[in-house]
Write an enzyme that holds these catalytic residues in place. Structure first.
Site, mmCIF file in Angstrom:
data_model
loop_
_atom_site.group_PDB
_atom_site.id
_atom_site.type_symbol
_atom_site.label_atom_id
_atom_site.label_comp_id
_atom_site.label_asym_id
_atom_site.label_seq_id
_atom_site.Cartn_x
_atom_site.Cartn_y
_atom_site.Cartn_z
ATOM 1 N N GLY A 1 -15.782 0.938 76.676
ATOM 2 C CA GLY A 1 -15.556 0.643 75.172
ATOM 3 C C GLY A 1 -15.750 -0.650 74.943
ATOM 4 N N SER A 2 -15.256 -1.404 75.621
ATOM 5 C CA SER A 2 -15.116 -3.006 75.116
ATOM 6 C C SER A 2 -16.741 -3.514 75.343
ATOM 7 C CB SER A 2 -14.264 -3.698 76.126
ATOM 8 O OG SER A 2 -14.895 -3.588 77.661
ATOM 9 N N ASN B 1 0.714 -1.356 -0.028
ATOM 10 C CA ASN B 1 0.031 -0.052 0.092
ATOM 11 C C ASN B 1 0.792 1.227 0.149
ATOM 12 O OD1 ASN B 1 -2.334 -1.520 0.695
ATOM 13 N ND2 ASN B 1 -1.264 -1.904 2.491
ATOM 14 N N LYS C 1 -5.266 -9.291 67.778
ATOM 15 C CA LYS C 1 -6.403 -8.413 67.818
ATOM 16 C C LYS C 1 -7.072 -8.153 66.492
ATOM 17 C CE LYS C 1 -5.688 -5.907 72.009
ATOM 18 N NZ LYS C 1 -5.525 -4.757 72.790
ATOM 19 N N CYS D 1 -3.174 -6.422 4.431
ATOM 20 C CA CYS D 1 -2.883 -7.429 5.400
ATOM 21 C C CYS D 1 -3.996 -7.860 6.277
ATOM 22 C CB CYS D 1 -1.583 -6.899 6.172
ATOM 23 S SG CYS D 1 -1.586 -5.287 6.919
#
Lengths: 888, 91
Positions: A558-559, A134, A632, A265
């Site tokens: 907290g726990s 081409n 933990k 191609c």
């Protein structure tokens, strides 16, 4: 001609170029020098100036399309003149249609919503290798792309297509220069050798190699060490599936495979046809001018057009007519035969016609099933066609999808001709091109249809974005004495109160129960004190299920509240994997593991704290102990935050002095760390500053006079307010140090925080060894924020440095008032033991996620130094280097 | 020792003759030729060629050529063709 004396070392010279004469080298240097100057001058052009050049070039190309096509056919002896005219027109008109409105100078694209824009930078000098198949269309196309992108090109045409290519370059050059382009913007090698290419490919002023051609040229381009667009051979498989529109498919294949005698191609190479339509398909091919070879003819054809040594096509057949090939071989065909079709029984070296054939010879394969057809297509694809082009004719979307998945091709053309389809813009919306990127399968850097954007360096200009921040807390917080009465407003059929044995024994649970509506069934879940353990949580969740709870009241420190948070999570989303949810993350919003949103049960969580420190009643955190694995698990997600917080001081009036001090300093640490955090915002600052003020004022009173209701109430509120700050701004290095030290020596969290606090303030206020990257803050402000705290507390001081010193002194004074040990040594930990432990402590602190929001990035050595400062105690203001100088 | 400098304004529309004129001044007793480029918005191949010639002549005669007020676009072009090392620049 400009021959700069300042030309630096020319670059890597390929051994292949070492035989060039001095005269030839001078010629090549001149070409590059001219192109470089042209490219440099061109870089000053505006978009409008560029566009004014492109259009007349396109018109010139269209004007000369037939002339150039004729030249190409005459010179190369390949292809069909009429088809080459079409190619030249596509290369100009269609390319123009695509590029005409595109911006290629200055800002080319803007993304305001992303604060991002893209700016074009020309590449400079491009070395362009063009193919024999081409020739002129490729030159025309690349010239238009180069001018649109302000680049200069040196063309190196295939030796057997030099005349037509140089003529095409000349036409483009004249049109371009006439309309303002720099002279010498295009150059073309006057004849050439492989040594020329090797020399230019290694030249340091050649910025890009754009090689369209055979495998040798492409490989040389990629081997040069230069950025390259190497676009080479293909081997296009076609699946003609039984649901296809057969008449259209047959015509499309003939159009494509005979176009320019098969020199593109991307054209069809092997058609795999479903058995059900095989005979009919061949009949239609024959009716439309194809010659179907019998077994003997097919064998003869294979022996002639394919080189038995290499297994590749014979160059003499490339671009020839079907009748010429048939005549050469001695196969009798009708005079107007367009195509030779040869049945094959497989793919590979034993089936020579299964490779790429850039001439009107098509292999066909009879497939007994879809699976077999797809496998044969994959075989063809892998026999030299990886990454290039494939075609399918089918009306079955499922089979088309499967074909797309299994075939590795940059262009998969559906129900249309492969060669013209792949060129783009004619049968589909692909970008028009004369260079097909084949991806890594074809040794290429792209699978795109090569276009203007491959001829540009695209620069992304990214503005600093205003990072989205948040402030999330429970939407209902009740506080002050007897706030617990508010539990009555929450209707519940079945409520579980989670508490610990002490609180149950002293009657706190009964107080809560008293205010629950009479219709509520209330159940008590008493859990041991201490951080929740996995097996306890599992048992408690069973209780929730048994009682079909719709409300959980967490009454405790907290726990207890953490336990209730995890209970709720597992009750509502039983599939939640706590191990997975505890996976580390850097940014909450970008975390890998997401918390479940689907819920099989629903329960309201009301948190009633009985200590004034953790603030767990409003935080999105929960810590769980997995004793079996000895670790933990820290969970963090806003879905863990309680729905309601009731901050009633009556539950803290009986707190012992030690717990008052520990939790109070925990609260102060939360507020101070949130205040200087990289995630701090005006929303968190207001909470942090207020909490700090309240702690300094009321903690000594609550400590000395535990019965003082106002002090207790204010400290209870301060803990909650500080928690609102650190729930959103997080904590910092103080917590990382305290977690590590507290866990190793069994020291209460608040006490461990207290040992570190003055040293950490001094550390954060000093000029960091390493700044912590943060999109949320502008500049380093930790020292100034500490100074603001000092102002708020009325500590005095003129400079930032003085104010920070006064804040540290005030903190130390508070710790003294609360009777805290002021050094680790005072805890009775001997120096030798501590020395042995410090490296592990530092590693543990470094692994702790808390410091990631710290304004200063802690280095391992600095963590060790901070531990030693805490060990010795006092003197924090001089401990961590010079404090930050006042900057106004 | 005092430096003797020759100053010359360069206009974009007559850049090549102006540079040639500057080239002639290399023969004077000046140590330095100062060219005011503040009016030059763009350079073409002819200008670059003239600048290359001027730089060569200046190097032979040991005269320093100082370009003043070169805008950044022109400066970038000089950079692309590797001419910046041949001149001194002043704002």
């Amino acid at each position: 001609m400009i021959t700069y004396e300042a030309v630096e070392e020319r670059g890597q010279v390929s051994p292949a170029a070492e035989n060039l004469t001095a005269e030839r080298i001078a010629y090549l240097e001149r070409l590059v020098s001219q192109a470089r100057t042209a490219a440099a001058v061109f870089s000053q052009f505006t978009q409008e100036e560029v566009d004014r050049i492109v259009k007349p070039m396109v018109l010139a190309g269209l004007e000369q399309a037939q002339y150039l096509a004729r030249l190409a056919v005459e010179e190369t002896g390949l292809g069909v003149m009429e088809d080459k005219v079409i190619k030249n027109m596509v290369a100009t008109e269609f390319a123009y249609h695509y590029v005409k409105d595109k911006r290629t100078v200055g800002i080319i694209r803007e993304y305001p919503e992303r604060n991002l824009f893209e700016v074009a930078e020309p590449i400079g000098v491009i070395l362009s290798l063009t193919p024999i198949t081409n020739p002129t269309s490729t030159v025309l196309f690349k010239c238009i792309m180069a001018i649109k992108t302000r680049n200069a090109v040196i063309f190196s045409p295939h030796p057997k297509a030099w005349n037509c290519c140089s003529e095409a370059v000349k036409i483009m050059q004249e049109a371009a220069v006439k309309h303002g382009a720099p002279k010498d913007v295009f150059g073309c090698l006057e004849s050439h050798t492989l040594q020329d290419n090797a020399y230019l490919m290694g030249h340091k002023d050649v910025a890009l190699i754009d090689a369209t051609g055979g495998p040798g040229a492409v490989k040389a381009a990629y081997s040069s060490g230069k950025p390259a667009l190497g676009v080479g051979p293909g081997n296009t498989p076609v699946y003609l599936e039984k649901s296809a529109d057969l008449s259209t498919a047959v015509v499309d294949i003939i159009i494509s495979k005979t176009f320019d005698n098969g020199t593109i191609c991307a054209s069809e190479q092997t058609v795999v046809i479903d058995e059900e339509i095989y005979e009919l398909a061949l009949k239609k091919f024959a009716e439309l001018g194809a010659h179907i070879c019998d077994e003997k003819e097919a064998k003869l054809l294979a022996q002639t057009v394919i080189d038995p040594q290499t297994g590749f096509m014979q160059p003499m057949a490339v671009g020839q007519k079907a009748t010429s090939i048939a005549r050469f071989i001695g196969i009798p065909v009708k005079p107007k035969t367009k195509l030779l079709i040869a049945p094959i029984q497989g793919v590979g070296r034993e089936h020579p016609l299964s490779v790429e054939k850039l001439f009107p010879v098509l292999a066909v394969y009879r497939a007994k099933s879809v699976e077999e057809a797809l496998k044969v297509c994959v075989d063809v694809n892998h026999a030299g066609g990886l990454g290039h082009t494939a075609v399918i004719f089918s009306r079955n979307d499922e089979i088309i999808r499967k074909f797309g998945e299994v075939i590795n091709a940059g262009r998969i053309i559906i129900n249309s001709p492969g060669s013209i389809g792949a060129l783009g813009a004619v049968y589909n919306d692909l970008v028009p091109t004369f260079a097909f990127g084949c991806g890594t399968g074809g040794g290429n850097s792209t699978t795109d249809n090569v276009n203007i954007y491959h001829y540009l360096n695209i620069k992304r200009l990214a503005r600093r974005t205003q990072a989205h921040m948040w402030f999330r807390v429970p939407n209902q917080i009740y506080f002050n004495l007897n706030a617990v009465e508010n539990v009555r407003q929450f209707s519940s059929r079945s409520t579980i109160i989670v508490t610990n044995p002490v609180l149950e024994r002293i009657g706190h649970a009964d107080i809560v129960r008293r205010y629950l509506p009479p219709e509520t069934h209330v159940h008590l879940s008493v859990i041991p004190d201490g951080e929740p353990e996995t097996h306890l949580v599992s048992e408690a969740v069973e209780a929730l299920k048994f009682y079909k709870a719709d409300q959980i009241i967490a009454l405790g420190g907290g726990s207890v509240i953490d336990t209730a948070k995890i209970m709720k999570l597992k009750y509502e989303s039983p599939e939640a994997d706590l191990e997975e949810l505890a996976a580390p993350f850097l940014d909450l919003r970008k975390r890998v593991v997401e918390y479940p949103t689907a819920k099989v049960n629903r329960a309201r969580l009301i948190a009633i704290p009985t200590t004034s420190g953790t603030g767990s009643e409003v935080t999105p955190f929960a810590v769980l102990t997995d004793k079996e694995r000895g670790r933990k698990v820290t969970l963090a997600d806003y879905s863990l935050s309680p729905d309601v917080a009731i901050v009633d001081p009556q539950f803290v009036m009986s707190m012992p002095k030690g717990l008052t001090a520990d939790t109070g300093i925990d609260c102060l640490t939360h507020a101070l760390e949130a205040g200087v955090s990289n995630y701090a915002s005006p929303y968190t600052d207001s909470n942090a500053m207020q909490a700090i003020r309240m702690v300094f004022k009321y903690l000594p009173v609550a400590y000395e006079h535990p019965e003082d209701e106002e002090a207790r109430s204010m400290m209870h509120n301060a803990a909650c307010i500080a928690a609102m700050a650190f729930s959103n701004a997080s904590v910092g290095v103080n917590h990382a140090l305290a977690h590590a030290f507290g866990a190793r020596f069994g020291i209460a969290h608040g006490r461990a925080n207290a040992l570190m606090l003055p040293h950490v303030i001094a550390y954060n206020a000093a000029v960091p060894t390493k700044f912590m990257p943060s999109p949320y803050q502008k500049g380093y402000v930790a020292h100034k924020k500490y100074a603001t705290v000092a102002d708020l507390l009325g500590l005095g001081g003129r400079t930032v440095e003085e104010k920070v010193s006064k804040l540290i002194a005030a903190t130390e004074q508070l710790l003294d008032q609360l009777g805290f040990p002021r050094s680790i040594a005072e805890l009775g930990i001997c120096k030798e033991e501590f020395e042995r432990t410090v490296p592990e402590l530092a590693k543990s602190a470094y692994d702790d996620p808390s410091w990631r929001s710290n304004p200063r990035m802690p280095l391992m050595g600095e963590l060790i130094e901070l531990f030693w400062q805490a060990y010795h105690g006092r003197g924090a203001t001089e401990a961590c280097g010079a404090p930050q100088q006042q900057t106004g | 020792m005092a430096t003797i400098a020759v100053w010359q304004k360069i206009e974009e529309e007559s850049i090549v003759p102006a540079l040639e004129q500057a080239g002639e001044k290399l023969n004077s007793a000046a140590d330095e030729v100062v060219l005011d480029f503040s009016s030059v918005r763009r350079v073409d191949q002819g200008a670059l060629q003239a600048m290359e010639g001027l730089a060569r002549g200046a190097a032979e005669k040991g005269v320093r050529v100082v370009l003043c007020g070169v805008n950044v676009h022109v400066y970038k072009v000089l950079k692309l063709v590797k001419l910046t090392s041949r001149f001194s620049f002043r704002s």
